[in-house]
Design an enzyme around this catalytic site. Structure first.
Site, short mmCIF file in Angstrom:
data_model
loop_
_atom_site.label_atom_id
_atom_site.label_comp_id
_atom_site.label_asym_id
_atom_site.label_seq_id
_atom_site.Cartn_x
_atom_site.Cartn_y
_atom_site.Cartn_z
N LYS A 22 0.85 -1.21 0.00
CA LYS A 22 0.00 0.00 0.00
C LYS A 22 0.88 1.25 0.00
CE LYS A 22 -1.76 1.51 4.03
NZ LYS A 22 -1.42 2.91 4.34
N ASN A 23 1.90 1.26 0.87
CA ASN A 23 2.68 2.49 1.06
C ASN A 23 3.71 2.73 -0.02
OD1 ASN A 23 1.08 2.88 3.24
ND2 ASN A 23 2.63 2.38 4.77
N ARG A 94 -5.27 10.66 4.43
CA ARG A 94 -4.26 11.71 4.53
C ARG A 94 -3.09 11.50 3.58
NH1 ARG A 94 -0.11 11.20 6.73
NH2 ARG A 94 0.11 13.44 7.03
N CYS A 118 -4.87 12.36 12.73
CA CYS A 118 -5.58 11.07 12.74
C CYS A 118 -5.33 10.44 14.11
CB CYS A 118 -5.06 10.18 11.62
SG CYS A 118 -3.39 9.64 11.87
N ARG A 123 -0.34 14.86 12.31
CA ARG A 123 0.32 14.48 11.05
C ARG A 123 0.72 15.75 10.30
NH1 ARG A 123 -1.00 9.15 9.98
NH2 ARG A 123 0.86 9.11 8.67
N ASP A 330 4.76 0.72 11.98
CA ASP A 330 3.52 0.09 11.49
C ASP A 330 3.37 -1.36 11.95
OD1 ASP A 330 3.46 1.80 8.26
OD2 ASP A 330 3.01 2.45 10.29
N ARG A 422 -8.54 -0.57 5.08
CA ARG A 422 -7.70 0.45 4.44
C ARG A 422 -6.38 -0.16 3.99
NH1 ARG A 422 -6.79 5.81 7.46
NH2 ARG A 422 -5.67 5.99 5.50
#
Ligand code: EPZ
Length: 445
Positions: A22-23, A94, A118, A123, A330, A422
């Site tokens: 995802k990132n 975001r 968040c 952030r 994470d 997500r």
């Protein structure tokens, strides 16, 4: 609103393939704004965040053709006149901030809603703006929007940029400045750049589009600006956080699984910590139970097939989250769930997002024994967790609660699993395939 109902105590066994990251994917999708030619991305994970990014790109004049069950995207810019990333989209994700650099570089202007905070903490984006201003952008804040314009004449100017902040560098800030610098006039040197593998993969994609980037993955990135970029066809690197999550799911249930397409080369710190805990992660031979031969490229250190096993007794350790190549923030909630069953006291210190502990009181509801003291949590291992109704609060905290539920005695109900959706593609299906007793239940509220 969906919940997960987990009946704990099942040992996970079987085989799972790690999805694209995802990132890495989000900033790569944004990078398609840098060219007039089509960009194809493969191994795109089917997530709420990637679907939100499609919506954002379409609002910015892109056509996105999805194929292969959403795992392949062909992105083409059809209307470059749109340069506003609206609040109603940005507030849902975001990471939308990663369109700022590409829009500014390619279209000479951008209006991007400030992302806001968040649940894992403030952030800020001050480092993003510092970097883009260093390239000559005129940036103001107006009614909650970042309003950015390239210098008169429309082209950014290469410069030296320092991106170090109080909590280390910035991953998306590095991606934004690097993406903007590829079309700037002259050379840009980014000092104290983020070293995450996702930044290196973005640079690899940009270079395939004609950019001239060296040093990505190290603290110093050099970008020689070019006039334009062409399209490319890029496969997203595997998701090291998803991989780490499923490795710990196997460990916390004393399971025995094989992970395919596993980016072990991006998990050195994680595998080191797990080794001290007593979790073995070894190259799979392809002869494992329920297995087919390893996927092609299994000798690629970013796409390995590995087998995960663990000792019944888990050792306590100290964990400090740090920028890559340190232990990733994470995976902090997930390793906390694992260490809540270790044989002794562990200490977990969060150096990236010091308030990233919303999972602590929820794990405590399941019998975990923890004491928070500022950015650190003392985790005293217990013999057994007990299922309970708990509340998901953010993406990775939710993953930690799932791991605890898999190990707990009895039933755990996890509310608000939209947080999980997500960043994990159909997690309940993946875990069911590994033998977990987990169901997604829709609770109309
Ligand atoms: C990326 O967020 C990831 N998201 C996050 O993953 C990850 O936790 C984070 O990097 C750290 O590794 C994506 O890539 C989409 P940062 P990013 O800028 O880039 C401070 C997940 O669960 N900071 O590297 O937004 C910031 O407050 C998500 O997948 C500034 O002070 O994070 C934090 O303390 C969650 N000023 C630290 O730096 C800035 O301008 C690192 O943040 C920017 C950041």
């Amino acid at each position: 609103m969906d919940t997960f109902v987990i009946k704990g105590g099942r040992r996970l066994r079987g085989r799972v393939r790690v999805n694209g990251a995802k990132n890495a994917c989000l900033s790569q999708m944004a990078a398609a704004l840098l060219t007039d030619e089509p960009v194809t991305l493969r191994d795109v994970p089917d997530l709420r965040d990637t679907r939100n990014m499609v919506t954002l790109l379409e609002s910015l004049g892109c056509q996105v053709q999805a194929a292969d069950d959403f795992h392949q995207h062909k992105i083409s810019v059809t209307d470059p006149s749109q340069s506003v990333a609206h609040y109603n989209i940005v507030r849902t994700m975001r990471a939308s901030i990663c369109v700022l650099g590409p829009l500014l570089a390619k279209r000479g202007k951008a209006r991007v809603s400030m992302p806001g905070g968040c649940n894992i903490g403030d952030r800020p984006v001050d480092l993003h703006l510092r970097g883009l201003r260093a390239l000559g952008a005129n940036i103001t804040l107006h009614e909650g929007y970042i309003v950015a314009e390239a210098p008169a004449g429309g082209r950014l100017q290469g410069a030296g940029v320092f991106l170090g902040g109080a909590y280390g560098s910035t991953v998306l800030g590095t991606s934004n400045v690097m993406s903007a610098a590829v079309l700037a006039q002259g050379t840009t040197v980014i000092e104290s750049a983020a070293c995450e593998p996702e930044v290196a993969d973005l640079a690899k994609m940009l270079n395939a589009m004609g950019a001239r980037i060296t040093g990505a993955g190290s603290p110093r990135i050099t970008v020689q600006g070019v006039e334009s970029l062409h399209g490319t066809d890029h496969t997203v690197i595997p998701d090291r956080i998803e991989a780490g999550t499923y490795i710990m799911a196997a460990a916390v249930t004393n399971g025995d699984i094989v992970l395919e397409n596993c980016p072990t080369d991006a998990l050195t710190a994680v595998l080191d910590h797990l080794g001290h805990i007593g979790v073995e992660v070894d190259s799979a031979t392809g002869q494992e139970p329920g297995g087919s031969a390893s996927e092609p490229g299994a000798d690629d250190p970013m796409r390995r097939s590995v087998r995960v096993g663990s000792c019944r007794r888990l050792n306590p350790i100290q964990v400090v989250t740090q920028p890559h190549p340190g232990f990733p923030t994470d995976l902090q909630a997930q390793i906390m769930a694992l260490l809540s069953l270790a044989d002794g006291n562990s200490i977990i210190t969060e150096k990236i997002f010091p308030d990233r502990f919303l999972h602590v009181p929820e794990l405590a509801r399941m019998g975990a024994d923890m004491i928070r003291n500022g950015p650190s949590v003392l985790v005293s291992g217990v013999r057994q967790l007990v299922g309970a109704p708990v509340m998901a609060s953010d993406l990775r905290a939710s993953a930690g609660l799932v791991l605890a539920g898999l190990a707990a005695q009895g039933t755990t109900i996890i509310n608000r699993v939209y947080h999980l959706d997500r960043g994990y593609e159909r997690m309940e299906k993946t875990l069911q395939g590994l033998g977990a007793d987990i169901e997604r239940v829709n609770v109309s509220t």
